[in-house]
Design an enzyme around this catalytic site. Structure first.
Site, PDB file in Angstrom:
ATOM      1  CG  HIS A 231      26.824  52.332   9.053  1.00 36.12           C
ATOM      2  ND1 HIS A 231      27.373  51.985  10.265  1.00 36.12           N
ATOM      3  CD2 HIS A 231      26.634  51.155   8.392  1.00 36.12           C
ATOM      4  CE1 HIS A 231      27.502  50.672  10.334  1.00 36.12           C
ATOM      5  NE2 HIS A 231      27.068  50.145   9.212  1.00 36.12           N
TER       6      HIS A 231
ATOM      7  CG  ASN B 298      27.794  43.510  10.473  1.00 40.24           C
ATOM      8  OD1 ASN B 298      28.078  42.695  11.343  1.00 40.24           O
ATOM      9  ND2 ASN B 298      26.554  43.725  10.079  1.00 40.24           N
TER      10      ASN B 298
ATOM     11  CG  ASP C  19      29.096  53.728  12.525  1.00 42.76           C
ATOM     12  OD1 ASP C  19      28.174  53.014  12.958  1.00 42.76           O
ATOM     13  OD2 ASP C  19      29.743  53.440  11.497  1.00 42.76           O
TER      14      ASP C  19
ATOM     15  CG  ASN D 119      28.003  44.648   6.068  1.00 44.88           C
ATOM     16  OD1 ASN D 119      28.190  45.483   6.954  1.00 44.88           O
ATOM     17  ND2 ASN D 119      26.824  44.113   5.853  1.00 44.88           N
TER      18      ASN D 119
END
Length: 191
Positions: free
Chosen positions: A19, A113, A92, A67
């Site tokens: 991530h 997200n 990513d 997020n």
């Protein structure tokens, strides 16, 4: 002003996870330019100032966690008066195979997200993005465990090349534009 925003999560525990590929690309660009990412006072990000080609650029790693990335991207665009078309977001993408890079001039956030947050805050899809492939996710694996997991040892050398190639794509956007960069980078798969 031009901005390059790498999406990721702050903190040592997330440093080398899938991530955080966006952060890795921003760090590679900083290394190439001899720039140092520093925490900004009263601004939720690490930032470095540099030049890419003829452009003055701010490299940004939001510290808002994935997020909530949109808040930092929106804040950076306001602070440095950057237009959406001059703001490149690097992140990513589990829907792109590991080793693949996809450059787009605009689009949705897909299942990501962090990108959903960016789109919500900016209220536009019209900004370039560099999607760095981390997929495919094994079917039996939980999505959160996959994206917050590290790369296996056998993928580390390839990861280095992928990060370098994604940084090349960002530089190319600033030198020849998004369309030409798409033509050059979207067909490549690092083996």
């Amino acid at each position: 002003m031009r901005l390059v925003v790498g999406l990721g999560n702050p903190g040592k525990e997330y440093e080398r996870t899938r991530h955080n590929v966006g952060f890795m690309v921003v760090e590679e660009l900083a290394r190439r330019q001899g720039a140092v990412l520093k925490k900004k006072f009263l601004f939720p990000a690490r930032v470095a100032k540099c030049r890419i080609g003829e452009h003055e650029v701010r490299l940004i790693e939001p510290s808002t966690f994935m997020n909530c990335s949109g808040k930092a991207v929106w804040g950076a665009m306001k602070k440095w008066r950057a237009e959406p078309g001059n703001t490149v977001v690097v992140y990513d993408d589990v829907d792109v195979a590991f080793g693949g890079i996809r450059v787009r001039a605009k689009g949705s956030g897909g299942s990501h997200n962090g990108m959903k947050s960016v789109l919500e805050w900016l209220q536009t899809k019209g900004f370039p993005r560099v999607r760095v492939g981390i997929g495919p996710k094994p079917p039996e694996m939980d999505m959160i465990k996959f994206v917050l997991g590290g790369f296996p040892e056998q993928e580390h050398l390839k990861l280095e090349k992928v990060v370098e190639r994604a940084a090349d794509a960002v530089e190319s956007i600033f030198s020849v534009g998004t369309e030409r960069t798409m033509n050059e980078f979207n067909q490549l798969q690092i083996g």
